[in-house]
Design a protein around this motif. Structure first.
Motif, PDB file in Angstrom:
ATOM      1  N   ILE A  79      94.329  77.014  51.949  1.00 28.99           N
ATOM      2  CA  ILE A  79      94.554  78.216  52.752  1.00 28.99           C
ATOM      3  C   ILE A  79      93.965  79.432  52.050  1.00 28.99           C
ATOM      4  CG2 ILE A  79      96.304  79.733  53.754  1.00 28.99           C
ATOM      5  CD1 ILE A  79      95.945  76.957  55.132  1.00 28.99           C
ATOM      6  N   ASN A  80      94.150  79.512  50.745  1.00 30.11           N
ATOM      7  CA  ASN A  80      93.622  80.638  49.972  1.00 30.11           C
ATOM      8  C   ASN A  80      92.097  80.724  50.094  1.00 30.11           C
ATOM      9  OD1 ASN A  80      94.306  82.845  48.256  1.00 30.11           O
ATOM     10  ND2 ASN A  80      93.353  81.742  46.575  1.00 30.11           N
ATOM     11  N   TYR A  81      91.435  79.573  50.061  1.00 28.68           N
ATOM     12  CA  TYR A  81      89.977  79.527  50.205  1.00 28.68           C
ATOM     13  C   TYR A  81      89.562  80.111  51.560  1.00 28.68           C
ATOM     14  CZ  TYR A  81      85.399  77.520  51.240  1.00 28.68           C
ATOM     15  OH  TYR A  81      84.089  77.368  51.617  1.00 28.68           O
ATOM     16  N   HIS A  82      90.244  79.686  52.622  1.00 31.28           N
ATOM     17  CA  HIS A  82      89.888  80.160  53.959  1.00 31.28           C
ATOM     18  C   HIS A  82      90.273  81.626  54.160  1.00 31.28           C
ATOM     19  CE1 HIS A  82      88.321  76.434  55.573  1.00 31.28           C
ATOM     20  NE2 HIS A  82      89.351  75.795  55.038  1.00 31.28           N
ATOM     21  N   LEU A  83      91.359  82.066  53.532  1.00 32.14           N
ATOM     22  CA  LEU A  83      91.733  83.484  53.609  1.00 32.14           C
ATOM     23  C   LEU A  83      90.650  84.366  53.001  1.00 32.14           C
ATOM     24  CD1 LEU A  83      95.555  83.461  52.816  1.00 32.14           C
ATOM     25  CD2 LEU A  83      94.469  84.420  54.858  1.00 32.14           C
ATOM     26  N   LYS A  84      90.112  83.939  51.870  1.00 33.39           N
ATOM     27  CA  LYS A  84      89.044  84.715  51.229  1.00 33.39           C
ATOM     28  C   LYS A  84      87.806  84.771  52.126  1.00 33.39           C
ATOM     29  CE  LYS A  84      90.481  83.903  46.444  1.00 33.39           C
ATOM     30  NZ  LYS A  84      91.142  85.177  46.314  1.00 33.39           N
ATOM     31  N   ALA A  85      87.500  83.652  52.808  1.00 30.59           N
ATOM     32  CA  ALA A  85      86.352  83.633  53.726  1.00 30.59           C
ATOM     33  C   ALA A  85      86.600  84.571  54.910  1.00 30.59           C
ATOM     34  CB  ALA A  85      86.101  82.206  54.212  1.00 30.59           C
ATOM     35  N   LEU A  86      87.823  84.566  55.442  1.00 28.85           N
ATOM     36  CA  LEU A  86      88.161  85.453  56.560  1.00 28.85           C
ATOM     37  C   LEU A  86      88.146  86.926  56.125  1.00 28.85           C
ATOM     38  CD1 LEU A  86      91.023  83.311  58.123  1.00 28.85           C
ATOM     39  CD2 LEU A  86      88.864  83.921  59.260  1.00 28.85           C
TER      40      LEU A  86
END
Length: 197
Positions: free
Chosen positions: A52-59
């Motif tokens: 989730i943290n990875y995708h949050l950074k992308a968003l």
């Protein structure tokens, strides 16, 4: 000064549009109507916090979420994120052909539908285990079919359907602590084998 969350955001860049096509990222955005950490979002959708943290950074990189604060949790500092809007609309200014924009919308919705169906299955299996231990699990399902005469009728139906559901949720939503939370997931899609008009 902290910016208020928008009701609707017009997606202007291909990078933002592509981020929305990812069903997990779309799911993360739907969980960020209020500030939440990667760990909280991960728990709510049964994912691992690192993913989730990875995708949050992308968003965050494409401007669809922003950091709104932090808090101390034991020996860690958790970053709180919030979606910039509650709903997203693809801009006509993306300069994609109309059929490409519609295909992106359709694929994004279908990918989200697949992801949501998998989550419903996981949740239902966990609830069935609780039910096997003679715990009462209140739930409800509705399965209906409707024939729509045109693309315009389909759009009008979906718009009215969303408004009615929002009214129903607002009517029964409570802010009281300790109340049981129920998941509400609704979907509209063509019946396989049926003819679209």
């Amino acid at each position: 000064m902290e910016q208020a969350q928008l009701e609707t955001y017009v997606v202007e860049t291909p990078e933002q549009a592509m981020a929305l096509l990812n069903p997990l990222r779309a799911e993360i955005l739907s969980r960020l109507a209020e500030p939440a950490s990667a760990s909280e979002v991960a728990r709510s959708i049964q994912e691992i916090p690192q993913r989730i943290n990875y995708h949050l950074k992308a968003l965050e990189k494409v401007g669809l979420v922003r950091r709104v604060g932090s808090r101390q949790v034991r020996n860690l500092v958790e970053v709180l994120y919030m979606a910039i809007a509650r709903t997203y609309v693809l801009s006509e200014g993306l300069n994609w052909a109309g059929n490409t924009v519609q295909q992106i919308k359709d694929q994004g919705s279908l990918a989200h539908l697949v992801h949501t169906a998998e989550r419903i299955k996981r949740d239902a299996l966990k609830l069935m285990e609780r039910s096997d231990q003679e715990e009462e699990i209140p739930s409800a399902t509705l399965d209906a079919q409707i024939q729509l005469a045109s693309a315009e009728a389909r759009s009008a139906f979906v718009e009215e359907y969303m408004q009615l559901v929002k009214q129903l949720v607002s009517k029964y939503q409570t802010a009281a602590k300790g109340q049981e939370t129920y998941q509400v997931i609704l979907a509209v899609y063509p019946n396989e084998g049926g003819e679209e008009k």
